[in-house]
Design a protein around this motif. Structure first.
Motif, PDB file in Angstrom:
ATOM      1  N   ALA A  16     -51.168  88.901 -25.174  1.00 14.80           N
ATOM      2  CA  ALA A  16     -50.895  89.598 -26.430  1.00 14.80           C
ATOM      3  C   ALA A  16     -52.177  89.668 -27.249  1.00 14.80           C
ATOM      4  CB  ALA A  16     -49.807  88.856 -27.203  1.00 14.80           C
ATOM      5  N   GLY A  17     -52.549  90.872 -27.653  1.00 15.95           N
ATOM      6  CA  GLY A  17     -53.761  91.091 -28.437  1.00 15.95           C
ATOM      7  C   GLY A  17     -54.958  91.531 -27.620  1.00 15.95           C
ATOM      8  N   ALA A  23     -62.911  91.306 -26.719  1.00 15.17           N
ATOM      9  CA  ALA A  23     -63.442  89.941 -26.725  1.00 15.17           C
ATOM     10  C   ALA A  23     -62.379  88.938 -26.274  1.00 15.17           C
ATOM     11  CB  ALA A  23     -63.953  89.574 -28.118  1.00 15.17           C
ATOM     12  N   LEU A  24     -61.126  89.157 -26.671  1.00 14.87           N
ATOM     13  CA  LEU A  24     -60.040  88.277 -26.245  1.00 14.87           C
ATOM     14  C   LEU A  24     -59.791  88.444 -24.750  1.00 14.87           C
ATOM     15  CD1 LEU A  24     -57.878  86.257 -27.235  1.00 14.87           C
ATOM     16  CD2 LEU A  24     -56.371  88.218 -27.608  1.00 14.87           C
ATOM     17  N   ASP A  25     -59.798  89.678 -24.290  1.00 12.91           N
ATOM     18  CA  ASP A  25     -59.641  89.964 -22.865  1.00 12.91           C
ATOM     19  C   ASP A  25     -60.771  89.305 -22.075  1.00 12.91           C
ATOM     20  OD1 ASP A  25     -58.287  91.132 -20.720  1.00 12.91           O
ATOM     21  OD2 ASP A  25     -59.412  93.003 -20.866  1.00 12.91           O
ATOM     22  N   LEU A 167     -54.183  84.099 -27.226  1.00  8.83           N
ATOM     23  CA  LEU A 167     -53.419  85.275 -27.614  1.00  8.83           C
ATOM     24  C   LEU A 167     -53.475  85.469 -29.112  1.00  8.83           C
ATOM     25  CD1 LEU A 167     -49.744  84.583 -28.178  1.00  8.83           C
ATOM     26  CD2 LEU A 167     -51.040  82.814 -26.991  1.00  8.83           C
ATOM     27  N   VAL A 168     -53.128  86.665 -29.552  1.00  8.29           N
ATOM     28  CA  VAL A 168     -52.875  86.931 -30.968  1.00  8.29           C
ATOM     29  C   VAL A 168     -51.364  87.023 -31.084  1.00  8.29           C
ATOM     30  CG1 VAL A 168     -53.128  88.563 -32.860  1.00  8.29           C
ATOM     31  CG2 VAL A 168     -55.056  88.133 -31.330  1.00  8.29           C
ATOM     32  N   TRP A 176     -46.553  82.103 -26.164  1.00  6.09           N
ATOM     33  CA  TRP A 176     -47.020  82.355 -24.798  1.00  6.09           C
ATOM     34  C   TRP A 176     -47.810  83.639 -24.747  1.00  6.09           C
ATOM     35  CZ3 TRP A 176     -41.524  81.626 -25.426  1.00  6.09           C
ATOM     36  CH2 TRP A 176     -41.164  80.264 -25.385  1.00  6.09           C
ATOM     37  N   CYS A 177     -48.802  83.663 -23.843  1.00  2.00           N
ATOM     38  CA  CYS A 177     -49.688  84.823 -23.758  1.00  2.00           C
ATOM     39  C   CYS A 177     -49.030  86.015 -23.090  1.00  2.00           C
ATOM     40  CB  CYS A 177     -50.965  84.444 -23.012  1.00  2.00           C
ATOM     41  SG  CYS A 177     -50.726  84.093 -21.251  1.00  2.00           S
TER      42      CYS A 177
END
Length: 200
Positions: A16-17, A23-25, A167-168, A176-177
């Motif tokens: 999520a996000g 950058a999160l990926d 995750l966001v 959970w992601c």
């Protein structure tokens, strides 16, 4: 080449996000699955593919191990910053420095170009040996936006062991992601309840 303990397992759906923050990926490109560790940047070819799939490098891009290693090093620092932000701890100074170095390693301005087919367009100019610098600058800028923006308050590590992704949160109850991690936690809880309910 995979290192010991890594598997060829397919990665889970994006956290999520991760669709909004490259950058999160990027930080989640190293993860732990129930089957073992998975590094999506493990080799120069895999790192190149990751960048190409996200529009951070051209289809003809070729990375070599020194550049792939620099990407993995930035990822380690970025994960440290996400962990500090989501955990409310002091970030390591070297991690902040690494993101700042990446921010300034490549020209930030997209230059104006003209061709007879498409007319005016803006595009980054980076020679083949600066592909990693350009990608790292884009990732670092996105990381800075995430860590200083309103979504920073909703950053969290995935609550499903052994998952190591961030995750966001889309709502306060989300821990959970991905659906896959949530299903695994719910299945484990159901199994634990059934086991406790069995007569001695």
């Amino acid at each position: 080449m995979k290192t010991p303990g890594e598997t060829a397992a397919a990665p889970p759906p994006p956290a999520a996000g991760a669709d909004r923050y490259v950058a999160l990926d990027f930080a989640n490109s190293e993860l732990v699955l129930p089957a073992g560790r998975l590094d999506l940047l493990a080799t120069p070819a895999e790192a190149t593919q990751w960048l190409v799939e996200r529009g951070l490098a051209g289809a003809d891009a070729v990375l070599h191990e020194p550049c792939a290693g620099r990407l993995r090093e930035l990822r380690t620092h970025l994960r440290a910053l996400l962990a500090a932000r989501s955990g409310g701890t002091v970030p390591p100074p070297e991690a902040v420095g690494a993101v700042n170095a990446a921010l300034t390693a490549a020209p930030a301005a997209a230059l104006l170009h003209w061709d007879g087919t498409s007319g005016f367009r803006r595009a980054q100019v980076h020679p083949a040996d600066r592909i990693a610098d350009h990608a790292m600058a884009v990732i670092a800028a996105d990381a800075a936006d995430l860590l200083t923006g309103p979504d920073a308050e909703r950053l969290a590590p995935c609550g499903a062991s052994p998952c190591t992704r961030f995750l966001v949160r889309t709502h306060a109850a989300r821990h959970w992601c991905s659906v896959r991690c949530g299903d695994r936690v719910r299945a484990a809880r159901a199994y634990a309840r059934r086991s406790q309910a069995k007569p001695a």
